[in-house]
Write a protein that holds these residues in place. Structure first.
Motif, PDB file in Angstrom:
ATOM      1  N   ARG A 116      79.985 -10.290 -21.137  1.00  0.00           N
ATOM      2  CA  ARG A 116      80.785  -9.107 -21.531  1.00  0.00           C
ATOM      3  C   ARG A 116      82.168  -9.460 -22.070  1.00  0.00           C
ATOM      4  O   ARG A 116      82.909  -8.582 -22.502  1.00  0.00           O
ATOM      5  CB  ARG A 116      80.881  -8.113 -20.372  1.00  0.00           C
ATOM      6  CG  ARG A 116      81.816  -8.500 -19.240  1.00  0.00           C
ATOM      7  CD  ARG A 116      81.941  -7.375 -18.226  1.00  0.00           C
ATOM      8  NE  ARG A 116      82.775  -7.760 -17.097  1.00  0.00           N
ATOM      9  CZ  ARG A 116      84.086  -7.563 -17.037  1.00  0.00           C
ATOM     10  NH1 ARG A 116      84.717  -6.986 -18.029  1.00  0.00           N
ATOM     11  NH2 ARG A 116      84.756  -7.957 -15.965  1.00  0.00           N
ATOM     12  N   HIS A 135      99.406 -30.408 -22.571  1.00  0.00           N
ATOM     13  CA  HIS A 135      98.108 -29.738 -22.532  1.00  0.00           C
ATOM     14  C   HIS A 135      97.819 -28.998 -23.837  1.00  0.00           C
ATOM     15  O   HIS A 135      96.702 -29.053 -24.372  1.00  0.00           O
ATOM     16  CB  HIS A 135      98.058 -28.769 -21.341  1.00  0.00           C
ATOM     17  CG  HIS A 135      96.693 -28.218 -21.109  1.00  0.00           C
ATOM     18  ND1 HIS A 135      96.403 -26.879 -21.236  1.00  0.00           N
ATOM     19  CD2 HIS A 135      95.518 -28.827 -20.796  1.00  0.00           C
ATOM     20  CE1 HIS A 135      95.114 -26.697 -20.990  1.00  0.00           C
ATOM     21  NE2 HIS A 135      94.564 -27.855 -20.715  1.00  0.00           N
ATOM     22  N   VAL A 158      86.359  -8.595 -24.250  1.00  0.00           N
ATOM     23  CA  VAL A 158      87.814  -8.765 -24.154  1.00  0.00           C
ATOM     24  C   VAL A 158      88.229 -10.179 -24.599  1.00  0.00           C
ATOM     25  O   VAL A 158      87.586 -11.177 -24.287  1.00  0.00           O
ATOM     26  CB  VAL A 158      88.306  -8.462 -22.713  1.00  0.00           C
ATOM     27  CG1 VAL A 158      87.752  -9.447 -21.698  1.00  0.00           C
ATOM     28  CG2 VAL A 158      89.823  -8.424 -22.653  1.00  0.00           C
ATOM     29  N   ASP A 212      91.674 -20.855 -18.209  1.00  0.00           N
ATOM     30  CA  ASP A 212      91.120 -20.669 -16.856  1.00  0.00           C
ATOM     31  C   ASP A 212      92.238 -20.924 -15.850  1.00  0.00           C
ATOM     32  O   ASP A 212      92.696 -22.061 -15.677  1.00  0.00           O
ATOM     33  CB  ASP A 212      89.956 -21.648 -16.632  1.00  0.00           C
ATOM     34  CG  ASP A 212      89.270 -21.415 -15.287  1.00  0.00           C
ATOM     35  OD1 ASP A 212      89.929 -20.890 -14.352  1.00  0.00           O
ATOM     36  OD2 ASP A 212      88.083 -21.755 -15.174  1.00  0.00           O
ATOM     37  N   GLY A 216      92.195 -20.848 -12.755  1.00  0.00           N
ATOM     38  CA  GLY A 216      91.788 -21.628 -11.588  1.00  0.00           C
ATOM     39  C   GLY A 216      91.802 -23.119 -11.870  1.00  0.00           C
ATOM     40  O   GLY A 216      91.589 -23.930 -10.967  1.00  0.00           O
ATOM     41  N   ASP A 263      80.754 -15.754 -16.200  1.00  0.00           N
ATOM     42  CA  ASP A 263      81.267 -15.248 -14.916  1.00  0.00           C
ATOM     43  C   ASP A 263      82.791 -15.157 -14.915  1.00  0.00           C
ATOM     44  O   ASP A 263      83.379 -14.417 -14.123  1.00  0.00           O
ATOM     45  CB  ASP A 263      80.854 -16.175 -13.762  1.00  0.00           C
ATOM     46  CG  ASP A 263      79.348 -16.158 -13.549  1.00  0.00           C
ATOM     47  OD1 ASP A 263      78.697 -15.293 -14.160  1.00  0.00           O
ATOM     48  OD2 ASP A 263      78.842 -17.018 -12.807  1.00  0.00           O
ATOM     49  N   ILE A 280     101.777 -13.310 -16.924  1.00  0.00           N
ATOM     50  CA  ILE A 280     101.985 -14.477 -16.052  1.00  0.00           C
ATOM     51  C   ILE A 280     103.235 -15.257 -16.499  1.00  0.00           C
ATOM     52  O   ILE A 280     103.351 -16.459 -16.242  1.00  0.00           O
ATOM     53  CB  ILE A 280     100.732 -15.387 -15.985  1.00  0.00           C
ATOM     54  CG1 ILE A 280     100.282 -15.833 -17.383  1.00  0.00           C
ATOM     55  CG2 ILE A 280      99.586 -14.689 -15.261  1.00  0.00           C
ATOM     56  CD1 ILE A 280      99.235 -16.959 -17.353  1.00  0.00           C
TER      57      ILE A 280
HETATM   58  O1  T3D Z   1      98.241 -25.116 -21.362  1.00  0.00           O
HETATM   59  C1  T3D Z   1      98.280 -24.093 -20.668  1.00  0.00           C
HETATM   60  O2  T3D Z   1      97.690 -23.982 -19.602  1.00  0.00           O
HETATM   61  C2  T3D Z   1      99.005 -22.910 -21.203  1.00  0.00           C
HETATM   62  C3  T3D Z   1      98.063 -22.094 -21.983  1.00  0.00           C
HETATM   63  C4  T3D Z   1      97.884 -20.814 -21.695  1.00  0.00           C
HETATM   64  C5  T3D Z   1      96.943 -20.036 -22.460  1.00  0.00           C
HETATM   65  C6  T3D Z   1      96.573 -18.740 -21.819  1.00  0.00           C
HETATM   66  O3  T3D Z   1      95.557 -18.245 -22.196  1.00  0.00           O
HETATM   67  S1  T3D Z   1      97.571 -18.030 -20.638  1.00  0.00           S
HETATM   68  C7  T3D Z   1      96.698 -16.533 -20.236  1.00  0.00           C
HETATM   69  C8  T3D Z   1      95.589 -16.772 -19.256  1.00  0.00           C
HETATM   70  N1  T3D Z   1      94.728 -15.614 -19.134  1.00  0.00           N
HETATM   71  C9  T3D Z   1      95.035 -14.555 -18.390  1.00  0.00           C
HETATM   72  O4  T3D Z   1      96.076 -14.449 -17.791  1.00  0.00           O
HETATM   73  C10 T3D Z   1      93.984 -13.463 -18.319  1.00  0.00           C
HETATM   74  C11 T3D Z   1      93.583 -13.185 -16.884  1.00  0.00           C
HETATM   75  N2  T3D Z   1      92.529 -12.201 -16.857  1.00  0.00           N
HETATM   76  C12 T3D Z   1      92.778 -10.879 -16.952  1.00  0.00           C
HETATM   77  O5  T3D Z   1      93.889 -10.434 -17.110  1.00  0.00           O
HETATM   78  C13 T3D Z   1      91.585  -9.974 -16.832  1.00  0.00           C
HETATM   79  O6  T3D Z   1      90.522 -10.703 -16.277  1.00  0.00           O
HETATM   80  C14 T3D Z   1      91.122  -9.392 -18.201  1.00  0.00           C
HETATM   81  C15 T3D Z   1      92.146  -8.345 -18.663  1.00  0.00           C
HETATM   82  C16 T3D Z   1      90.930 -10.469 -19.247  1.00  0.00           C
HETATM   83  C17 T3D Z   1      89.755  -8.674 -17.997  1.00  0.00           C
HETATM   84  O7  T3D Z   1      89.848  -7.781 -16.908  1.00  0.00           O
HETATM   85  P1  T3D Z   1      88.519  -7.178 -16.267  1.00  0.00           P
HETATM   86  O8  T3D Z   1      88.965  -6.170 -15.263  1.00  0.00           O
HETATM   87  O9  T3D Z   1      87.612  -6.714 -17.355  1.00  0.00           O
HETATM   88  O10 T3D Z   1      87.774  -8.403 -15.559  1.00  0.00           O
HETATM   89  P2  T3D Z   1      88.181  -9.151 -14.192  1.00  0.00           P
HETATM   90  O11 T3D Z   1      87.497  -8.504 -13.069  1.00  0.00           O
HETATM   91  O12 T3D Z   1      89.646  -9.311 -14.116  1.00  0.00           O
HETATM   92  O13 T3D Z   1      87.552 -10.617 -14.463  1.00  0.00           O
HETATM   93  C18 T3D Z   1      86.172 -10.861 -14.265  1.00  0.00           C
HETATM   94  C19 T3D Z   1      86.044 -12.228 -13.620  1.00  0.00           C
HETATM   95  O14 T3D Z   1      86.584 -13.206 -14.530  1.00  0.00           O
HETATM   96  C20 T3D Z   1      86.863 -12.321 -12.337  1.00  0.00           C
HETATM   97  O15 T3D Z   1      86.189 -13.206 -11.467  1.00  0.00           O
HETATM   98  P3  T3D Z   1      85.485 -12.614 -10.131  1.00  0.00           P
HETATM   99  O16 T3D Z   1      86.539 -11.906  -9.352  1.00  0.00           O
HETATM  100  O17 T3D Z   1      84.415 -11.685 -10.629  1.00  0.00           O
HETATM  101  O18 T3D Z   1      84.945 -13.839  -9.445  1.00  0.00           O
HETATM  102  C21 T3D Z   1      88.144 -12.986 -12.809  1.00  0.00           C
HETATM  103  O19 T3D Z   1      88.825 -13.682 -11.804  1.00  0.00           O
HETATM  104  C22 T3D Z   1      87.601 -13.944 -13.860  1.00  0.00           C
HETATM  105  N3  T3D Z   1      88.647 -14.290 -14.840  1.00  0.00           N
HETATM  106  C23 T3D Z   1      89.148 -13.485 -15.792  1.00  0.00           C
HETATM  107  N4  T3D Z   1      90.096 -14.142 -16.470  1.00  0.00           N
HETATM  108  C24 T3D Z   1      90.179 -15.371 -15.937  1.00  0.00           C
HETATM  109  C25 T3D Z   1      89.263 -15.469 -14.892  1.00  0.00           C
HETATM  110  N5  T3D Z   1      89.145 -16.580 -14.148  1.00  0.00           N
HETATM  111  C26 T3D Z   1      89.956 -17.616 -14.462  1.00  0.00           C
HETATM  112  N6  T3D Z   1      90.855 -17.576 -15.475  1.00  0.00           N
HETATM  113  C27 T3D Z   1      90.995 -16.487 -16.212  1.00  0.00           C
HETATM  114  N7  T3D Z   1      91.882 -16.492 -17.271  1.00  0.00           N
END
Ligand code: T3D
Length: 267
Positions: free
Chosen positions: A65, A86, A112, A72, A74, A29, A142
């Motif tokens: 998908r 962390h 993705v 995460d 959240g 999800d 971010i």
């Molecule tokens: O120690 C530390 O904390 C530092 C470490 C950092 C490491 C990192 O990885 S920082 C980067 C974190 N990740 C992101 O910023 C990615 C955020 N997500 C996105 O940009 C997009 O979701 C994607 C490009 C990956 C995919 O887009 P799309 O349009 O295919 O899907 P969506 O609709 O955005 O996401 C689907 C669901 O997944 C959605 O939830 P909902 O609205 O259906 O309830 C979305 O909120 C959830 N989701 C996606 N990525 C994350 C997430 N929830 C929590 N965390 C996420 N990273």
């Protein structure tokens, strides 16, 4: 009133089939965004796999998908660790475990891969992508820097300038381009992806496991060594390989004009 037992889906699903251990990130999800439980469980499963003779190849993939959408978001607020703490607690041990594992680790990128999920996708010894998969160095969206090894891996694959551009603009790289850029070794059709990955992994599992372990060790060391150091390392590890039964089996099979049998119960 009877209450239903509460069942929790595991954050990592495990399946062992034909010497291939598949570890599936299982938070579909959220596109398998990583929380601490997922990261620590994945690392522990990998460490256990290293000690299991029945496991000859490990596959990391994602449910649903997505492959992994990175941290995460959240799960961050209210955390009682600094970013540095962390990373040392979760992502860094995971990436080090993959690199140090004495077995091939395949990352099977089904969808993705973003942020630390992109770093994880790149960390496999062999990277297999589905046609619909993509990778985004999303960190700058971010206002963070790439972590979990991306600053080390990506410039070695695509060069400093392309790596910087991908990181600065958070451009999405799709499978066709990823293959050209060397971010993956193979791209398979979406609808047969999981079967194609299993078949590929089984092919690898039939190869000489001890020799592959030493090959990985030599290659990893050579990535940060001089030619002289690599030559010395090869001479040492070749002796270890040559003393193993796999070598005798390989030579015996060649002379007898039969296929070598590198899989034995005792490993
Ligand atoms: O120690 C530390 O904390 C530092 C470490 C950092 C490491 C990192 O990885 S920082 C980067 C974190 N990740 C992101 O910023 C990615 C955020 N997500 C996105 O940009 C997009 O979701 C994607 C490009 C990956 C995919 O887009 P799309 O349009 O295919 O899907 P969506 O609709 O955005 O996401 C689907 C669901 O997944 C959605 O939830 P909902 O609205 O259906 O309830 C979305 O909120 C959830 N989701 C996606 N990525 C994350 C997430 N929830 C929590 N965390 C996420 N990273």
């Amino acid at each position: 009133m009877t209450s239903e037992p509460v069942t929790h889906e595991p954050v990592i699903r495990t399946e062992l089939k034909a010497h291939v251990l598949t570890l599936t990130l299982n938070r579909p999800d959220k596109l398998n965004a990583a929380n601490d439980e997922l990261l620590l469980t994945l690392t522990r499963e990998l460490q256990q796999a290293d000690a299991q003779a029945a496991v000859r190849v490990v596959v990391i993939t994602g449910a649903g998908r997505g492959f992994c959408a990175g941290q995460d978001l959240g799960d961050v607020s209210g955390r009682d660790m600094t970013f540095t703490e962390h990373l040392h607690h979760t992502y860094n041990p995971l990436i080090r475990t993959i690199r140090g594992l004495g077995k091939p680790v395949l990352t099977a990128v089904n969808g993705v891969a973003a942020g630390a999920g992109a770093s994880l996708a790149l960390a496999g010894d062999i990277r297999l992508w589905a046609q619909g998969a993509s990778l985004i160095e999303v960190f700058s969206n971010i206002a963070l820097i790439p972590d979990s090894g991306s600053t080390w891996t990506l410039p070695r694959l695509v060069g400093y300038h392309r790596a910087f551009e991908l990181m600065a603009l958070a451009e999405r790289v799709r499978a066709e381009d990823a293959l050209k850029m060397g971010l993956c070794e193979h791209v398979f059709p979406d609808d047969t992806f999981r079967d194609d990955v299993q078949a590929y992994a089984e092919r690898l599992a039939a190869r000489p496991a001890h020799a592959l372990k030493l090959t990985k060790q030599a290659l990893v060391a050579a990535l940060t060594s001089t030619l002289d150091e690599a030559l010395d390392q090869e001479a040492i590890l070749q002796q270890v390989a040559g003393d193993h039964w796999e070598h005798e089996e390989g030579v015996g099979a060649f002379k007898a004009k039969r296929p070598a049998q590198f899989v034995r119960e005792e490993g």
